[in-house]
Design a protein around this motif. Structure first.
Motif, PDB file in Angstrom:
ATOM      1  N   GLY A 247      22.093 -11.429  -2.603  1.00  0.00           N
ATOM      2  CA  GLY A 247      22.813 -11.068  -1.382  1.00  0.00           C
ATOM      3  C   GLY A 247      21.975 -10.584  -0.226  1.00  0.00           C
ATOM      4  N   MET A 248      20.668 -10.752  -0.271  1.00  0.00           N
ATOM      5  CA  MET A 248      19.832 -10.298   0.840  1.00  0.00           C
ATOM      6  C   MET A 248      19.897 -11.302   1.993  1.00  0.00           C
ATOM      7  N   GLU A 249      20.043 -10.794   3.215  1.00  0.00           N
ATOM      8  CA  GLU A 249      20.175 -11.647   4.389  1.00  0.00           C
ATOM      9  C   GLU A 249      18.930 -11.647   5.270  1.00  0.00           C
ATOM     10  N   SER A 250      18.191 -10.547   5.310  1.00  0.00           N
ATOM     11  CA  SER A 250      16.990 -10.473   6.145  1.00  0.00           C
ATOM     12  C   SER A 250      15.873  -9.789   5.361  1.00  0.00           C
ATOM     13  N   GLY A 251      14.650 -10.004   5.801  1.00  0.00           N
ATOM     14  CA  GLY A 251      13.531  -9.424   5.063  1.00  0.00           C
ATOM     15  C   GLY A 251      12.274  -9.307   5.905  1.00  0.00           C
ATOM     16  N   CYS A 252      11.353  -8.497   5.419  1.00  0.00           N
ATOM     17  CA  CYS A 252      10.065  -8.300   6.083  1.00  0.00           C
ATOM     18  C   CYS A 252       8.980  -8.246   5.011  1.00  0.00           C
ATOM     19  N   TRP A 253       7.923  -9.033   5.206  1.00  0.00           N
ATOM     20  CA  TRP A 253       6.805  -9.098   4.261  1.00  0.00           C
ATOM     21  C   TRP A 253       5.531  -8.712   4.990  1.00  0.00           C
ATOM     22  N   VAL A 254       4.766  -7.757   4.447  1.00  0.00           N
ATOM     23  CA  VAL A 254       3.494  -7.374   5.068  1.00  0.00           C
ATOM     24  C   VAL A 254       2.372  -7.483   4.036  1.00  0.00           C
ATOM     25  N   PRO A 255       1.193  -7.954   4.465  1.00  0.00           N
ATOM     26  CA  PRO A 255       0.072  -8.090   3.532  1.00  0.00           C
ATOM     27  C   PRO A 255      -0.517  -6.733   3.176  1.00  0.00           C
ATOM     28  N   LEU A 256      -1.036  -6.629   1.963  1.00  0.00           N
ATOM     29  CA  LEU A 256      -1.741  -5.429   1.521  1.00  0.00           C
ATOM     30  C   LEU A 256      -3.235  -5.709   1.645  1.00  0.00           C
ATOM     31  N   ILE A 257      -3.868  -5.084   2.626  1.00  0.00           N
ATOM     32  CA  ILE A 257      -5.277  -5.348   2.916  1.00  0.00           C
ATOM     33  C   ILE A 257      -6.096  -4.084   2.686  1.00  0.00           C
ATOM     34  N   HIS A 258      -7.117  -4.190   1.844  1.00  0.00           N
ATOM     35  CA  HIS A 258      -7.992  -3.057   1.552  1.00  0.00           C
ATOM     36  C   HIS A 258      -9.440  -3.524   1.579  1.00  0.00           C
ATOM     37  N   ARG A 259     -10.237  -2.866   2.430  1.00  0.00           N
ATOM     38  CA  ARG A 259     -11.653  -3.230   2.572  1.00  0.00           C
ATOM     39  C   ARG A 259     -11.821  -4.720   2.872  1.00  0.00           C
ATOM     40  N   ASP A 260     -10.985  -5.188   3.782  1.00  0.00           N
ATOM     41  CA  ASP A 260     -11.017  -6.566   4.283  1.00  0.00           C
ATOM     42  C   ASP A 260     -10.643  -7.600   3.218  1.00  0.00           C
ATOM     43  N   SER A 261     -10.066  -7.154   2.110  1.00  0.00           N
ATOM     44  CA  SER A 261      -9.590  -8.085   1.085  1.00  0.00           C
ATOM     45  C   SER A 261      -8.077  -7.948   0.960  1.00  0.00           C
ATOM     46  N   THR A 262      -7.370  -9.082   0.907  1.00  0.00           N
ATOM     47  CA  THR A 262      -5.919  -9.062   0.741  1.00  0.00           C
ATOM     48  C   THR A 262      -5.606  -9.016  -0.744  1.00  0.00           C
ATOM     49  N   VAL A 263      -4.957  -7.938  -1.174  1.00  0.00           N
ATOM     50  CA  VAL A 263      -4.705  -7.738  -2.605  1.00  0.00           C
ATOM     51  C   VAL A 263      -3.277  -8.067  -3.001  1.00  0.00           C
ATOM     52  N   GLY A 264      -2.386  -8.228  -2.030  1.00  0.00           N
ATOM     53  CA  GLY A 264      -1.000  -8.522  -2.367  1.00  0.00           C
ATOM     54  C   GLY A 264      -0.109  -8.474  -1.142  1.00  0.00           C
ATOM     55  N   VAL A 265       1.203  -8.392  -1.379  1.00  0.00           N
ATOM     56  CA  VAL A 265       2.194  -8.363  -0.304  1.00  0.00           C
ATOM     57  C   VAL A 265       3.310  -7.389  -0.671  1.00  0.00           C
ATOM     58  N   LEU A 266       3.663  -6.526   0.269  1.00  0.00           N
ATOM     59  CA  LEU A 266       4.782  -5.604   0.109  1.00  0.00           C
ATOM     60  C   LEU A 266       5.950  -6.144   0.923  1.00  0.00           C
ATOM     61  N   ALA A 267       7.141  -6.185   0.336  1.00  0.00           N
ATOM     62  CA  ALA A 267       8.293  -6.746   1.042  1.00  0.00           C
ATOM     63  C   ALA A 267       9.520  -5.854   0.892  1.00  0.00           C
ATOM     64  N   VAL A 268      10.342  -5.847   1.939  1.00  0.00           N
ATOM     65  CA  VAL A 268      11.636  -5.161   1.892  1.00  0.00           C
ATOM     66  C   VAL A 268      12.703  -6.133   2.375  1.00  0.00           C
ATOM     67  N   ALA A 269      13.925  -5.967   1.891  1.00  0.00           N
ATOM     68  CA  ALA A 269      15.018  -6.864   2.269  1.00  0.00           C
ATOM     69  C   ALA A 269      16.305  -6.072   2.435  1.00  0.00           C
ATOM     70  N   SER A 270      17.218  -6.643   3.211  1.00  0.00           N
ATOM     71  CA  SER A 270      18.485  -5.971   3.496  1.00  0.00           C
ATOM     72  C   SER A 270      19.638  -6.960   3.406  1.00  0.00           C
TER      73      SER A 270
END
Length: 236
Positions: free
Chosen positions: A156-179
């Motif tokens: 049932g999620m209609e909208s969302g936001c995904w942001v990259p997880l960046i540490h010491r210039d390396s992308t380690v993952g993605v954090l996301a929230v939805a509504s």
């Protein structure tokens, strides 16, 4: 229309966190700009709450190397300052070129959901990971990346936001929230999630290193036991 936030000073010298909106005023006859309207709102309480949550999150993340505990701390902090109904943490699997995504529990009654594996090229999480830029979908179902967010629309999620997880210039993952609401995440929410992501990236990176060290220690212990048994056999 211009919107801005920052610290301001009252006449009595006290500071407050102001949300300022400037809107052009036009002459109804000519359409020419004749001035502007300015609205200033005191958001100090909200700002203090956000700062308290960031401190709480920082302390919780630094205190925990266990990934499961980290996930609980992340979910609890995010839900205090952002309008969300679901949250996920995705880590990149280089072997399969996919994102391994785990749901975070955002409430005591949140059901446990299985981890999902998403394509790196056709999912919002994958795009955020590769471009190292936030991805915001006001209507997930209408996006060309909708198939890569089916695990969210299915609940049932209609909208969302995904942001990259960046540490010491390396992308380690993605954090996301939805509504469950369309267009739930404005620029303010995106900026707040980016701040949280900075903290989470450091903690996740540290936890991954800690786990690698623990795995190496266990492997060395097993090799030591094996060598000791071999020596005992030869000495008999």
């Amino acid at each position: 229309r211009v919107e801005h936030e920052g610290w301001r000073v009252r006449k009595d010298g006290s500071r407050f966190w102001a949300n300022i909106v400037l809107t052009a005023v036009r002459d109804p006859a000519t359409g020419e700009v004749s001035g502007y309207a300015k609205v200033t709102r005191d958001f100090t309480d909200r700002k203090r709450a956000e700062e308290a949550v960031m401190l709480q999150l920082s302390q919780a993340l630094l205190a925990n190397m266990d990934v499961r505990k980290l996930l609980s701390a992340i979910a609890a902090s995010i839900s205090e300052v952002l309008p969300l109904d679901a949250a996920t943490l995705g880590l990149y699997d280089e072997r399969t070129r996919t994102m391994m995504v785990q749901f975070l529990s955002v409430a005591e009654q949140s059901p446990q959901r299985a981890d999902v594996r998403l394509p790196i090229d056709s999912s919002p999480a994958g795009v955020a990971f590769q471009t190292r830029e936030p991805v915001v979908l006001n209507r997930i179902r209408d996006s060309e990346l909708a198939s890569g967010a089916a695990h969210l629309t299915a609940i049932g999620m209609e909208s969302g936001c995904w942001v990259p997880l960046i540490h010491r210039d390396s992308t380690v993952g993605v954090l996301a929230v939805a509504s469950r609401r369309e267009g739930a995440f404005t620029q303010r929410e995106v900026e707040m999630l980016i701040q949280i992501a900075d903290q989470v990236a450091m903690a996740v990176s540290n936890a991954m290193v800690f786990r690698q060290i623990a795995d190496l220690r266990d492997r060395l212990r097993q090799e030591k036991l094996y060598l000791e048994e071999e020596i005992n056999v030869e000495n008999r």
